[in-house]
Design a protein around this motif. Structure first.
Motif, short mmCIF file in Angstrom:
data_model
loop_
_atom_site.label_atom_id
_atom_site.label_comp_id
_atom_site.label_asym_id
_atom_site.label_seq_id
_atom_site.Cartn_x
_atom_site.Cartn_y
_atom_site.Cartn_z
N ARG A 25 -9.18 -1.60 -4.57
CA ARG A 25 -7.93 -1.99 -5.20
C ARG A 25 -7.54 -3.40 -4.77
O ARG A 25 -7.94 -3.87 -3.70
CB ARG A 25 -6.80 -1.02 -4.82
CG ARG A 25 -6.88 0.32 -5.51
CD ARG A 25 -6.51 0.20 -7.00
NE ARG A 25 -6.59 1.51 -7.66
CZ ARG A 25 -7.64 1.98 -8.29
NH1 ARG A 25 -8.75 1.24 -8.30
NH2 ARG A 25 -7.62 3.14 -8.89
N THR A 26 -6.72 -4.05 -5.61
CA THR A 26 -6.19 -5.36 -5.26
C THR A 26 -5.23 -5.22 -4.09
O THR A 26 -4.39 -4.32 -4.07
CB THR A 26 -5.49 -5.99 -6.46
OG1 THR A 26 -6.41 -6.07 -7.56
CG2 THR A 26 -4.97 -7.39 -6.12
N GLY A 27 -5.34 -6.10 -3.13
CA GLY A 27 -4.46 -6.05 -1.97
C GLY A 27 -5.10 -6.79 -0.81
O GLY A 27 -6.16 -7.41 -0.94
N LEU A 28 -4.43 -6.72 0.33
CA LEU A 28 -4.96 -7.37 1.52
C LEU A 28 -6.29 -6.72 1.91
O LEU A 28 -6.40 -5.49 1.89
CB LEU A 28 -3.96 -7.26 2.67
CG LEU A 28 -2.65 -8.06 2.50
CD1 LEU A 28 -1.71 -7.78 3.67
CD2 LEU A 28 -2.94 -9.55 2.39
N PRO A 29 -7.30 -7.52 2.27
CA PRO A 29 -8.59 -6.93 2.63
C PRO A 29 -8.46 -5.98 3.82
O PRO A 29 -7.92 -6.34 4.86
CB PRO A 29 -9.45 -8.16 2.99
CG PRO A 29 -8.80 -9.30 2.29
CD PRO A 29 -7.34 -9.00 2.27
N ILE A 64 -10.02 -1.42 0.53
CA ILE A 64 -11.02 -0.37 0.34
C ILE A 64 -10.54 0.90 1.04
O ILE A 64 -10.22 0.88 2.23
CB ILE A 64 -12.40 -0.79 0.91
CG1 ILE A 64 -12.83 -2.14 0.33
CG2 ILE A 64 -13.44 0.29 0.65
CD1 ILE A 64 -14.08 -2.71 0.98
N THR A 65 -10.49 1.98 0.28
CA THR A 65 -10.13 3.28 0.84
C THR A 65 -11.31 4.22 0.69
O THR A 65 -11.85 4.41 -0.40
CB THR A 65 -8.90 3.88 0.13
OG1 THR A 65 -7.80 2.97 0.24
CG2 THR A 65 -8.50 5.22 0.76
N VAL A 66 -11.73 4.81 1.80
CA VAL A 66 -12.85 5.77 1.81
C VAL A 66 -12.28 7.14 2.15
O VAL A 66 -11.68 7.32 3.23
CB VAL A 66 -13.93 5.36 2.83
CG1 VAL A 66 -15.06 6.40 2.85
CG2 VAL A 66 -14.47 3.97 2.53
N ASN A 67 -12.45 8.09 1.26
CA ASN A 67 -11.97 9.46 1.47
C ASN A 67 -13.16 10.39 1.61
O ASN A 67 -14.06 10.41 0.78
CB ASN A 67 -11.08 9.91 0.31
CG ASN A 67 -10.61 11.34 0.48
OD1 ASN A 67 -10.21 11.74 1.57
ND2 ASN A 67 -10.66 12.12 -0.59
N LEU A 68 -13.16 11.18 2.68
CA LEU A 68 -14.21 12.16 2.92
C LEU A 68 -13.67 13.53 2.55
O LEU A 68 -12.84 14.10 3.26
CB LEU A 68 -14.64 12.13 4.40
CG LEU A 68 -15.03 10.75 4.95
CD1 LEU A 68 -15.38 10.85 6.42
CD2 LEU A 68 -16.17 10.15 4.16
N ALA A 69 -14.11 14.04 1.42
CA ALA A 69 -13.58 15.30 0.90
C ALA A 69 -14.62 16.41 1.06
O ALA A 69 -15.82 16.17 0.90
CB ALA A 69 -13.20 15.14 -0.58
N PRO A 70 -14.18 17.65 1.40
CA PRO A 70 -12.80 18.12 1.52
C PRO A 70 -12.13 17.65 2.80
O PRO A 70 -12.77 17.56 3.86
CB PRO A 70 -12.96 19.64 1.50
CG PRO A 70 -14.32 19.89 2.04
CD PRO A 70 -15.16 18.76 1.58
#
Length: 500
Positions: A25-29, A64-70
């Motif tokens: 997403r756009t935003g601060l690195p 950058i957002t990393v989601n570990l699901a579940p």
């Protein structure tokens, strides 16, 4: 842009599918990892960042957002490094995201972009096959281990650049051949032919190996107790393919055989007597398997049994009886298998001499005996006194050798599996009692009514008698078979500890 990559977490000994979701997403690195990740997973931010740059890729200067699901599943270890890096490359358009759909990726990254092996590659490959994926990408050093899983394509890579080329359509390199197991054959550096004398103890070893029975060797120092116990693996037949895969998976997850081949021989574990209860049966924050699980399908040898802490020995009682241990941490329960053959050795008293030569006081003897509880001794099938061999026995030729005994043990185990589907230790006493001849049935009843056997001891004596009959090639349990089993279960003179 959003990208998804399949990886696997280890829930005890079970692989659990994890979807690594990467969103730019756009935003601060910044790089944020969420989804109940432990410290090793959170630290992957720095490894992934350096690995991407040092491999010639661009690191997106975005949020950058990393989601570990579940999210409720705990994630541990560095095995998510490669999945996170591939997710970032796919989300930023540097590799095609659609190529990730049928593959799982598993491995640790170095700062230079090289792939390092990590424990659990075999379990991850089994999880990928169960999930119906086309294949799995693993570090080159883990390819032989992952290749033990049939019906799954295994792609081995040396670097992150190799993985990117594979996902762009390059042909995967053939994985290296499986490394030979440490005990892949039946050749050992030690043998029962090294033993002089001890005919009774050698017979007890054979019975224990044939039926998977627990064994206690008791005697003065230097009489050969440890020497006997350490030769027990030399008379055990190799593991069958299913058992070998199970044992290899356990050792791979524990990080003991990363990148090694199939374990074909039953494991032998001999922890020091200073071990804690969690170290012996499993535990910790994870939790992780203990020595009893690492010895699954093999031998757990406890030398100097009376020197182990009371909590550690008491924690071993239930795993010996049930063949598994359940560790509860918070609201999560993890089950580890503990189908082991316990072999233990102990001195008869603190001075070690026993009998008429004993220099211990009655208080010393009482404290020594209290270290071995009655319930623990009741779970030991064979109590064997090991005496000092004579000069004539030391000079005599060996009584037998491991190859000869191993053939008899393998034949007895074949009879048990053909009849029961497993060893005699897994069969109920009710089923085994049907093979008792009338005279043996009356004898067992008489011994039990005297009060010298508990109900558990009654069942264990019956199982040992069934094993003796199997070694004899008999379909029925005779009085002679039962007498030998009862004789091996009784305390033999002053050299066997007595429960307080």
């Amino acid at each position: 842009m959003l990208a998804r990559v399949t990886c696997f977490a280890l829930d005890g000994l079970r692989p659990r599918r994890v979807t690594v979701e990467v969103d730019l997403r756009t935003g601060l690195p910044a790089l944020t990892i969420v989804g109940r990740a432990d410290a090793a997973v959170r630290e992957s931010r720095e490894r992934v960042h350096s690995a991407l740059l040092n491999s010639g890729f661009q690191f997106p200067q975005r949020r950058i957002t990393v989601n570990l699901a579940p999210a409720q599943l705990r994630k541990q270890g560095p095995g998510f490094d490669l999945a996170t890096a591939c997710g970032i490359l796919a989300a930023s358009g540097q590799i095609p995201a659609d190529r990730l759909a049928g593959w799982a990726v598993f491995g640790e990254l170095s700062l230079g972009g090289e792939l390092r092996p990590c424990g659990g590659a075999l379990a991850a490959a089994e999880g990928a096959r169960a999930a119906g994926l086309d294949g799995i990408v693993v570090p080159w050093a883990c390819a032989g281990e992952a290749g033990l899983v049939t019906g799954l394509e295994v792609a081995a890579a040396h670097t992150l650049a190799d993985v990117a080329a594979l996902l762009r359509g390059a042909a995967p390199k053939a994985p290296p051949p499986v490394a030979p197991a440490a005990s892949g054959g039946t050749e050992f550096l030690i043998d029962l032919a090294d033993i002089r004398g001890h005919a009774g103890a050698l017979r007890a070893l054979e019975i224990a190996a044939a039926g998977g029975h627990n064994l206690l060797l008791s005697g003065p120092p230097g009489t050969g107790k440890t020497m006997l116990a350490r030769r027990l693996p030399t008379i055990l037949p190799p593991l069958d393919p299913e058992e070998a895969l199970e044992v290899t998976r356990i050792h791979s997850i524990a990080g003991l055989r990363v990148g090694r081949g199939l374990i074909e021989q039953p494991p032998f574990r001999a922890p020091h007597h200073t071990i804690s209860a969690p170290g012996l049966v499993g535990g910790g924050a994870g939790p992780s398997p203990g020595e009893a699980t690492l010895a699954h399908r093999g031998v757990l040898f406890l030398d100097e049994l009376s020197e182990f802490s009371r909590p550690a020995l008491e924690a071993l009682r239930q795993p010996l009886e049930d063949g598994h241990v359940t560790i509860v941490r918070g609201q999560t329960a993890t089950c580890f298998p503990t189908r082991v053959m316990l072999a233990a050795a102990t001195n008869p008293c603190p001075c070690g001499e026993g009998g008429a030569a004993c220099r211990c006081t009655s208080a010393d003897l009482t404290r020594h005996r209290r270290r071995l509880s009655g319930p623990l001794l009741d779970r030991l099938d064979l109590l064997v006194a090991v005496h000092r061999p004579t000069a004539g026995e030391l000079a005599a030729p060996p009584v037998t050798d491991s190859a000869t005994v191993r053939q008899r043990v393998a034949a007895a185990r074949w009879r048990q599996r053909a009849r029961n589907g497993g060893l005699n230790t897994t069969v109920t006493a009710t089923d085994l009692a049907r093979a008792l001849r009338p005279g043996a049935r009356a004898l067992l009843r008489e011994v039990y009514e005297r009060g010298t056997l508990s109900a558990r001891g009654h069942a264990r004596a019956l199982r040992v008698a069934r094993t003796v009959a199997d070694l004899d090639g008999s379909e029925e349990i005779t009085v002679e078979h039962l007498l030998e089993a009862l004789g091996l279960r009784q305390e033999q003179g002053e050299t066997t500890p007595v429960a307080a």
